[in-house]
Design a protein around this motif. Structure first.
Motif: not given
Length: 526
Positions: A147, A172, A175-176, A179, A182, A186
């Protein structure tokens, strides 16, 4: 307005997923509204009034359209449902239910209510293997590193957002952790509750990197995270498909892809979900947002055809049906009869003479499919016939018809069900492709060569009759294509009673690249 209302229902279903927690919420809300002892409560009154107001805003096409267009976007509109007091209403009702009793009854009710909440929801790690982690974030170190690398790459390139495709094990946790990053789907896809074209591509063996690159552009994804391979095969294949390497992090390769919409036509051949020979092609120009569909395949392929069309915006500029056999138009019949939001502007067909066709039909012609087509389209004003030597121009793509049902076809074949079909060439700015459909006999080849000669030349060719019992090789010598496509499963490609391997060997010897179902979807550009 109707389209926005349809989208609100779709987003509600996406949020609801496969659990029953929303059902528990609505039951709790209704009981709080109906039971006399709660009617005088200001807290309950305020909660229920807020819920009603929210639902009006959420489902009203006017407010939904404004929010989708100017606030959070269409793709994540379901996040609005986070504003529902779901947890508060469920907790308030169940707590009051438990507290009404004492002693053993209270304990039993407490256990039952806890079990109800647990079983109506979905555990985060139920479908993913838990990973031992440390640190303040309590997330895998790989996720954090990836990330942060994505954010650094975004800043370096001056991009407004990150839309990334990641392997299942990261869906998962990415995204945690962040946020703002994108993804096209999901965890509902991982649970098997939904399907998504990109996830389907990632889980096929082997993965078609060309198709993955095309679909990344289709969904506006500008990044890909993909496991590093020991032999370097993944890295080479991804870069050849157009992914630009942006480094390696924690055992994964990080790739960037240009999402600029190009003025070229992508031609894709999809293997049929029935596992049999069939024909389903799409031609799409992203810059013009123009989709052409050719045939569609068996009934079992209907869901795939729907998903592909909806992924392209749900609008078909032209649907070309080459002929009326079950393995070509069954999915079309289903969709035309029940479009479910799909809009078809024009359907092009070969103008078979019904009486003659029924008179000379062979056992493989399956007239039931033809009769079904006639029934579902009998009131259709969007059905047009294509004739030999017709030409069309569809958003810059030239279409030239070499064969259609007519007297010339009747005179040159005893298999009019196949040989009366449409055979045509499409030409874009950079390349051309010849669609032979199921036209295949020697007499038809001789007639076509005499009539058209070098006009049949093309960069790519969809082989006549799927490549089995096909045209004589001298017709393909004239076509002289760089790529030839067999619309065939492996069982027929390698079957002893079929001629696919013989034709494949001939084409490979003359330097033609061949593609078939076992290699997955085929992607070419015109």
């Amino acid at each position: 307005m109707l389209e926005y209302f349809r989208l609100t229902l779709q987003k509600y279903n996406e949020f609801q997923g496969g659990g029953a927690q929303m059902t528990l919420f609505w039951v709790s809300a209704l009981l709080l509204l109906a039971l006399p002892k709660f009617r005088g409560s200001k807290i309950i009154g305020s909660l229920l009034k807020y819920t009603l107001l929210f639902l009006i805003v959420f489902f009203c096409p006017i407010s939904a359209g404004i929010i989708m267009k100017y606030c959070i976007g269409e793709s994540v509109y379901w996040r609005m449902l986070w504003l529902l007091p779901e947890v508060i209403v469920i907790a308030y009702f169940l707590t009051n239910l438990v507290m009404e009793h004492t002693g053993a009854k209270r304990v039993v009710l407490l256990i039952l209510c806890g079990a109800l909440v647990a079983t109506t929801g979905t555990g985060f790690f139920k479908y993913l293997k838990p990973t031992r982690v440390g640190g303040i974030n309590k997330l895998p170190n790989e996720t954090i590193a990836l990330c942060e690398s994505l954010q650094a790459e975004k800043a370096k390139r001056g991009e407004s957002e990150i839309r990334v495709i990641v392997p299942d094990e990261l869906v998962c946790s990415v995204r945690q952790y962040d946020a703002t990053i994108k993804m096209p789907y999901g965890r509902a896809v991982l649970k098997g509750e939904k399907t998504h074209l990109i996830h389907d591509t990632l889980t096929q063996a082997p993965v078609s990197f060309d198709l993955l690159a095309y679909q990344a552009g289709l969904y506006g994804c500008n990044y890909l995270v993909y496991p590093i391979s020991e032999d370097g095969g993944n890295e080479a294949g991804l870069q050849e498909a157009g992914f630009e390497s942006a480094g390696q992090v924690a055992g994964y390769g990080l790739y960037h892809i240009d999402t600029e919409k190009k003025d070229e036509w992508a031609v894709i051949s999809y293997p049929d979900q029935s596992g049999n020979q069939a024909m389903f092609y799409t031609l799409y120009n992203a810059k013009k947002d123009s989709l052409i569909v050719v045939d569609g395949g068996w009934n079992a392929n209907t869901d795939l055809v729907r998903r592909v069309i909806k992924a392209h915006g749900g609008k078909v500029k032209a649907w070309i049906l080459t002929h009326y056999h079950t393995d070509h138009i069954s999915a079309f019949n289903e969709i035309y009869q029940n479009p479910k939001g799909i809009k078809i502007q024009q359907v092009y067909v070969s103008p078979y003479d019904r009486q003659y066709f029924e008179q000379v039909a062979e056992e493989w012609d399956n007239l039931d499919t033809y009769e079904n087509f006639l029934n579902v389209t009998k009131n259709g004003k969007d059905i047009s016939a294509l004739h030999r030597d017709d030409t069309l121009e569809i958003d810059g793509l030239k279409l030239q018809v070499f064969n259609s049902y007519d007297q010339l076809a009747v005179e040159n074949t005893k298999d009019i069900g196949n040989d009366g079909g449409l055979m045509f060439k499409v030409t874009g700015k950079n390349a051309s492709m010849l669609f032979c459909a199921d036209v295949h006999s020697k007499t038809m080849a001789d007639m076509l060569l005499e009539r058209y000669g070098d006009e049949l030349k093309a960069d790519y060719v969809q082989l006549g009759h799927h490549g089995n019992n096909s045209f004589p090789t001298y017709l393909y010598d004239v076509v002289d294509a760089r790529v030839a496509i067999f619309d065939m499963p492996e069982s027929i490609m390698n079957g002893e009673k079929y001629t696919c391997q013989e034709l494949k060997s001939y084409l490979i010897k003359k330097g033609t690249e061949t593609r078939e179902y076992s290699q997955g979807a085929s992607v070419l550009y015109l």
